[in-house]
Scaffold this active site. Structure first.
Site, PDB file in Angstrom:
ATOM      1  N   CYS A   1     115.990  70.757   6.428  1.00  0.00           N
ATOM      2  CA  CYS A   1     115.356  72.008   5.965  1.00  0.00           C
ATOM      3  C   CYS A   1     115.682  72.311   4.510  1.00  0.00           C
ATOM      4  O   CYS A   1     115.024  73.124   3.869  1.00  0.00           O
ATOM      5  CB  CYS A   1     115.821  73.168   6.831  1.00  0.00           C
TER       6      CYS A   1
ATOM      7  N   HIS B   1     115.645  80.259   3.621  1.00  0.00           N
ATOM      8  CA  HIS B   1     115.004  79.384   4.605  1.00  0.00           C
ATOM      9  C   HIS B   1     114.643  80.221   5.825  1.00  0.00           C
ATOM     10  O   HIS B   1     115.462  80.990   6.333  1.00  0.00           O
ATOM     11  CB  HIS B   1     115.968  78.251   4.977  1.00  0.00           C
TER      12      HIS B   1
ATOM     13  N   ASN C   1     110.216  78.182  12.194  1.00  0.00           N
ATOM     14  CA  ASN C   1     110.977  77.350  11.261  1.00  0.00           C
ATOM     15  C   ASN C   1     110.148  76.100  10.929  1.00  0.00           C
ATOM     16  O   ASN C   1     109.956  75.240  11.780  1.00  0.00           O
ATOM     17  CB  ASN C   1     112.312  76.976  11.908  1.00  0.00           C
TER      18      ASN C   1
HETATM   19  O1  UT7 Z   1     116.681  75.031  10.096  1.00  0.00           O
HETATM   20  C1  UT7 Z   1     117.901  74.859  10.721  1.00  0.00           C
HETATM   21  C2  UT7 Z   1     117.653  74.882  12.182  1.00  0.00           C
HETATM   22  N1  UT7 Z   1     118.486  75.664  12.985  1.00  0.00           N
HETATM   23  C3  UT7 Z   1     118.601  76.997  13.095  1.00  0.00           C
HETATM   24  O2  UT7 Z   1     118.334  77.754  12.232  1.00  0.00           O
HETATM   25  C4  UT7 Z   1     119.122  77.518  14.376  1.00  0.00           C
HETATM   26  C5  UT7 Z   1     120.345  78.366  14.273  1.00  0.00           C
HETATM   27  N2  UT7 Z   1     120.632  78.936  15.555  1.00  0.00           N
HETATM   28  C6  UT7 Z   1     119.883  79.939  16.106  1.00  0.00           C
HETATM   29  O3  UT7 Z   1     118.939  80.381  15.526  1.00  0.00           O
HETATM   30  C7  UT7 Z   1     120.317  80.506  17.434  1.00  0.00           C
HETATM   31  O4  UT7 Z   1     121.581  79.989  17.785  1.00  0.00           O
HETATM   32  C8  UT7 Z   1     119.298  80.226  18.578  1.00  0.00           C
HETATM   33  C9  UT7 Z   1     118.027  81.020  18.339  1.00  0.00           C
HETATM   34  C10 UT7 Z   1     118.977  78.747  18.634  1.00  0.00           C
HETATM   35  C11 UT7 Z   1     119.880  80.662  19.927  1.00  0.00           C
HETATM   36  O5  UT7 Z   1     120.207  82.050  19.872  1.00  0.00           O
HETATM   37  P1  UT7 Z   1     121.591  82.582  20.462  1.00  0.00           P
HETATM   38  O6  UT7 Z   1     121.576  84.033  20.336  1.00  0.00           O
HETATM   39  O7  UT7 Z   1     122.660  81.813  19.732  1.00  0.00           O
HETATM   40  O8  UT7 Z   1     121.480  82.198  21.995  1.00  0.00           O
HETATM   41  P2  UT7 Z   1     122.390  81.206  22.856  1.00  0.00           P
HETATM   42  O9  UT7 Z   1     122.122  79.787  22.488  1.00  0.00           O
HETATM   43  O10 UT7 Z   1     123.807  81.679  22.806  1.00  0.00           O
HETATM   44  O11 UT7 Z   1     121.825  81.452  24.300  1.00  0.00           O
HETATM   45  C12 UT7 Z   1     121.972  82.724  24.963  1.00  0.00           C
HETATM   46  C13 UT7 Z   1     121.279  82.635  26.296  1.00  0.00           C
HETATM   47  C14 UT7 Z   1     121.660  81.418  27.110  1.00  0.00           C
HETATM   48  O12 UT7 Z   1     121.678  81.789  28.479  1.00  0.00           O
HETATM   49  P3  UT7 Z   1     123.085  82.091  29.218  1.00  0.00           P
HETATM   50  O13 UT7 Z   1     123.866  80.825  29.104  1.00  0.00           O
HETATM   51  O14 UT7 Z   1     123.702  83.227  28.453  1.00  0.00           O
HETATM   52  O15 UT7 Z   1     122.654  82.437  30.603  1.00  0.00           O
HETATM   53  C15 UT7 Z   1     120.513  80.465  26.893  1.00  0.00           C
HETATM   54  O16 UT7 Z   1     120.337  79.547  27.972  1.00  0.00           O
HETATM   55  O17 UT7 Z   1     119.859  82.543  26.097  1.00  0.00           O
HETATM   56  C16 UT7 Z   1     119.355  81.427  26.825  1.00  0.00           C
HETATM   57  N3  UT7 Z   1     118.211  80.888  26.107  1.00  0.00           N
HETATM   58  C17 UT7 Z   1     116.951  81.314  26.273  1.00  0.00           C
HETATM   59  N4  UT7 Z   1     116.432  82.236  27.104  1.00  0.00           N
HETATM   60  C18 UT7 Z   1     115.110  82.457  27.047  1.00  0.00           C
HETATM   61  C19 UT7 Z   1     118.209  79.923  25.138  1.00  0.00           C
HETATM   62  N5  UT7 Z   1     116.957  79.727  24.704  1.00  0.00           N
HETATM   63  C20 UT7 Z   1     116.155  80.573  25.400  1.00  0.00           C
HETATM   64  C21 UT7 Z   1     114.780  80.835  25.380  1.00  0.00           C
HETATM   65  N6  UT7 Z   1     114.301  81.785  26.216  1.00  0.00           N
HETATM   66  N7  UT7 Z   1     113.925  80.182  24.549  1.00  0.00           N
END
Ligand code: UT7
Length: 326
Positions: A113, A253, A283
């Site tokens: 990115c 970004h 993204n």
């Molecule tokens: O360009 C560089 C690329 N990368 C990025 O910019 C990504 C950087 N990271 C992020 O943006 C965030 O970490 C994410 C958006 C990927 C995830 O957000 P988060 O607030 O860190 O969520 P998490 O991974 O801690 O997940 C929280 C919960 C989990 O469930 P449990 O374990 O708490 O029951 C996930 O399984 O949300 C669940 N989850 C979802 N639920 C519904 C993860 N993805 C989804 C989804 N829909 N799409």
């Protein structure tokens, strides 16, 4: 040293819109989760006839028209992408041929990115040193072709598109004022997509399904992103002899509104100084900043003499920022 900066911008996004509600039908997710956790409402998906190369060509043509520069004057083309149509020939060489830039050197740059910002800084070095007179820097991606559509943690985040900038000499005091580039390969496993089948020895980890797919440890990348977005912005400003108070507009970004919010808080700037369009495109990796800059220009937000910062983070891990007086 010659003053060098962006003299034209262009962008291209596919027509097809994939909304959060469409995604609810594909994976176990909801508009509410995606909106509150990422700020994304919809993203664009390339049609069968659209590729990283075709979108790069369209964005390049628009940037050249905006700069009023004929392709024959371009002597360097850099394409930043992690989703090229081919390992070789490079996307940049295909763009060179398609637009008729007969005297241009051309190569691709792979920095995730962060690629567009690395590309702009690289092109500016060429033009400043006299190694080139006029460069095209393009970020183009078809990420929807490498996401794992069964992984709700990643497939909701990414979209397709391309953006381009023309780099050329500008009046003294304008253009690139400073930059900061960095990398930390120890974080490589946090965000990756294999290139060859041999990279997928462990299918449980990679989700290998017969084609390269994107893997990301979102939480770790999130923490890294918030830290480096603020640190890199401040480092580039320091090298420019400016402070955050001198900045008119920041182009972060476009990955996640929470990362952008957190970086803004660390920098002590209000959100009205930060350009955001992640809600519309998700993204788009190396394309996100040029798409945002082109949109800002078309909306009259890039005024003569305004000071802008572009700052990005991504696979590598890597980060980059530049400060430019328009
Ligand atoms: O360009 C560089 C690329 N990368 C990025 O910019 C990504 C950087 N990271 C992020 O943006 C965030 O970490 C994410 C958006 C990927 C995830 O957000 P988060 O607030 O860190 O969520 P998490 O991974 O801690 O997940 C929280 C919960 C989990 O469930 P449990 O374990 O708490 O029951 C996930 O399984 O949300 C669940 N989850 C979802 N639920 C519904 C993860 N993805 C989804 C989804 N829909 N799409």
């Amino acid at each position: 040293m010659k003053s060098v900066g962006i003299v034209g911008l262009g962008s291209y996004v596919p027509e097809r819109v994939l909304t959060n509600f469409d995604l609810e039908k594909l994976v176990d997710t909801s508009d509410e989760w995606i909106t509150t956790r990422t700020g994304i409402k919809e993203r664009r998906v390339a049609a069968a006839h659209e590729t990283t190369t075709t979108m790069a060509i369209e964005a390049a043509k628009m940037a050249l028209a905006d700069a009023n520069v004929p392709p024959s004057e371009v002597d360097l083309i850099i394409v930043a992408t992690v989703t090229p149509d081919y390992f070789f020939p490079s996307t940049a060489c295909q763009v060179q041929h398609a637009i008729g830039a007969s005297k241009a050197a051309a190569f691709d740059l792979l920095v995730g990115c962060t690629g567009f910002v690395y590309g702009v800084v690289t092109a500016c070095q060429f033009v400043q040193s006299g190694g080139a007179n006029c460069a095209l820097v393009i970020g183009s991606e078809t990420l929807t072709r490498i996401v794992d559509w069964s992984d709700r943690k990643t497939c909701v985040l990414f979209g397709d598109g391309a953006g381009a900038a023309v780099i050329a000499p500008v009046p003294e005091g304008r253009g690139l004022l400073g930059f900061d580039l960095g990398s930390d390969g120890s974080g490589g496993p946090l965000l990756k997509a294999g290139a060859l089948q041999s990279c997928y020895a462990n299918p449980l980890e990679s989700g290998f399904s017969g084609r390269p797919t994107l893997f990301m440890n979102g939480n770790e990348v999130f923490k890294f992103a918030v830290r480096v977005m603020a640190e890199s912005t401040l480092a580039a400003l320091q090298k420019s002899g400016l402070t955050i108070g001198d900045v008119d507009l920041i182009f972060p970004h476009q990955a996640n509104i929470r990362i952008i919010d957190a970086a803004a808080r660390r920098l002590g700037v209000s959100m009205d100084k930060i350009f955001v369009n992640v809600d519309k495109y998700g993204n788009t990796s190396a394309a996100s900043i040029p798409i945002a800059m082109d949109e800002a220009k078309r909306n009259g937000l890039l005024r003569e003499g305004s000071v802008v910062v572009a700052v990005s983070f991504g696979a590598g891990l890597s980060w980059a920022s530049f400060v430019m007086r328009m």
